[in-house]
Enzyme design. Structure first.
Site, mmCIF file in Angstrom:
data_model
loop_
_atom_site.group_PDB
_atom_site.id
_atom_site.type_symbol
_atom_site.label_atom_id
_atom_site.label_comp_id
_atom_site.label_asym_id
_atom_site.label_seq_id
_atom_site.Cartn_x
_atom_site.Cartn_y
_atom_site.Cartn_z
ATOM 1 C CG HIS A 134 -36.227 4.970 -28.038
ATOM 2 N ND1 HIS A 134 -35.889 6.211 -27.556
ATOM 3 C CD2 HIS A 134 -37.019 5.192 -29.133
ATOM 4 C CE1 HIS A 134 -36.463 7.139 -28.313
ATOM 5 N NE2 HIS A 134 -37.142 6.558 -29.283
ATOM 6 C CD GLU A 161 -39.590 10.735 -27.710
ATOM 7 O OE1 GLU A 161 -38.644 10.023 -27.411
ATOM 8 O OE2 GLU A 161 -39.811 11.093 -28.878
ATOM 9 C CG HIS A 178 -41.614 7.139 -27.809
ATOM 10 N ND1 HIS A 178 -42.366 7.527 -28.898
ATOM 11 C CD2 HIS A 178 -40.328 7.197 -28.216
ATOM 12 C CE1 HIS A 178 -41.567 7.784 -29.917
ATOM 13 N NE2 HIS A 178 -40.317 7.589 -29.531
#
Ligand code: BGC
Length: 353
Positions: A104, A316, A178
């Site tokens: 991420h 996502e 997210h």
């Protein structure tokens, strides 16, 4: 649009909350810190509103520890193996923040920066334009990346995410959102009863560190076949190597699209007790379906909610994990002169009894 102070970021910048509303009473609260969606109130089949996303009440809690609740993720959603890749013959090393892997966007990804926020209203609804310029070398990535992300709450009950980016050197880009959802209401129990349909014939099999094994796998005959509506919990405890490797569902589903980049159905989710429905369309080729496997009751959320195992799930929309090291996956490389644009639409409705 209401705008209220939410504190100060570690860098001293003021942080604010913007409240988006539509005529049906849906309300999304968004902060310019990490582009985080703090709350999302939608009605059930009897018209009762509840917050359907996980998160915290205070900015301080987001600064201490968060499993990316509600956040805007970049430069790269999901993992890049060992934080390494080679691009145009040049090796790059990224920050590692998930064991040996990069996750991420690294230690200070786009979820931990202050975005410039510009509210707007147009014929579709009201929203925010979030912009951030990521400097060359940030978290190890090449090039200055100018990102512009628009969140729109539409008059017909959808949250629309438009992601744009340009760069001055070739770089991987894979932006996503997210949010953790619980359509029964934040903190109201686990998500195993949510009935999920995924428009995906294949998924990305992973190793025990969640890195793709290489190649795609047919969902037929596996617990990953969500082509017909199936409760999340129906097969999650099956003795299956892929469920073990993800500790539940934590996999990228390869979406069936009419053509690459066409806005296509990704997922339909129904919470049967409230009738709340969330339907996702995206231009992206994949969607990470994460069943909240790492929530373990240690995080205390909004209004005293305790986030036990699988009290939220994330969907996502993005490119496939580790694409910079997977030559067979659709490319995530953005080059100077190109324009990155990706759109995802999360629409909320209800279904009768
Ligand atoms: C990843 C999970 C991770 C979670 C929270 C998801 O996108 O797939 O493995 O634990 O984000 O960080």
């Amino acid at each position: 649009m209401e705008r209220t102070p939410f504190g100060t970021a570690p860098g001293g910048q003021p942080v604010e909350v913007y409240t988006l509303t539509n005529k049906r009473g849906i309300e999304a609260r968004v902060t310019n810190y990490g582009g985080i969606i703090l709350g999302l109130r939608v009605p059930d089949r009897d018209g009762r509103f509840d917050d359907v996303v996980l998160g915290y009440d205070a900015l301080a809690d987001y600064l201490v520890e968060t499993p990316y609740f509600g956040a805007l993720i970049g430069r790269y959603g999901n993992r890049i193996a060992r934080g390494r890749f080679t691009l145009d013959g040049q090796p790059y090393t990224l920050a590692t923040n998930n064991g040996v892997n990069h996750l991420h966007g690294g230690l200070e990804g786009f979820d931990k920066v202050v975005w410039t926020a510009e509210p707007f209203e147009n014929e579709q609804g009201m929203g925010l334009v979030l912009t951030y310029v990521s400097p060359d070398g940030e978290e190890g990535y090449p090039g200055t990346l100018s990102a512009k992300v628009t969140y729109t709450l539409t008059g017909d009950d959808a949250l629309v995410f438009d992601y744009h980016a340009t760069t001055d050197k070739a770089t991987p880009v894979n932006l996503t959102q997210h949010s953790y959802f619980n359509l029964a209401g934040d903190g109201k129990g686990d998500i195993l009863g949510h009935v999920v349909t995924l428009n995906a014939d294949r998924f990305v099999p992973i190793d025990p560190t969640s890195i793709p094994l290489g190649g795609l796998r047919d969902v037929t005959g596996t617990p990953f076949d969500f082509r017909r509506p199936t409760p999340i919990g129906a097969r999650i405890r099956q003795d299956d190597e892929q469920l073990r490797n993800g500790q539940g569902y934590d996999h990228s589903f390869v979406l069936n699209q009419e053509r690459a980049g066409a806005l296509s159905l990704a997922a339909h989710v129904l919470e049967p007790t409230t009738g709340r429905v969330m339907e996702i369309h995206t231009t992206e080729p994949g969607m990470q379906f994460y069943s909240g496997n790492f929530l373990d009751g240690t995080l205390k959320g909004k209004k005293g909610a305790v986030y036990h195992h699988r009290f939220g799930f994330a969907m996502e929309t993005q490119h496939l994990p580790d694409s910079p090291n997977q030559p067979d996956f659709p490319s995530t490389i953005l080059r100077p002169g190109e324009h990155y644009h990706s759109r995802s639409v999360y629409r909320f409705s209800v279904s009768g009894r």
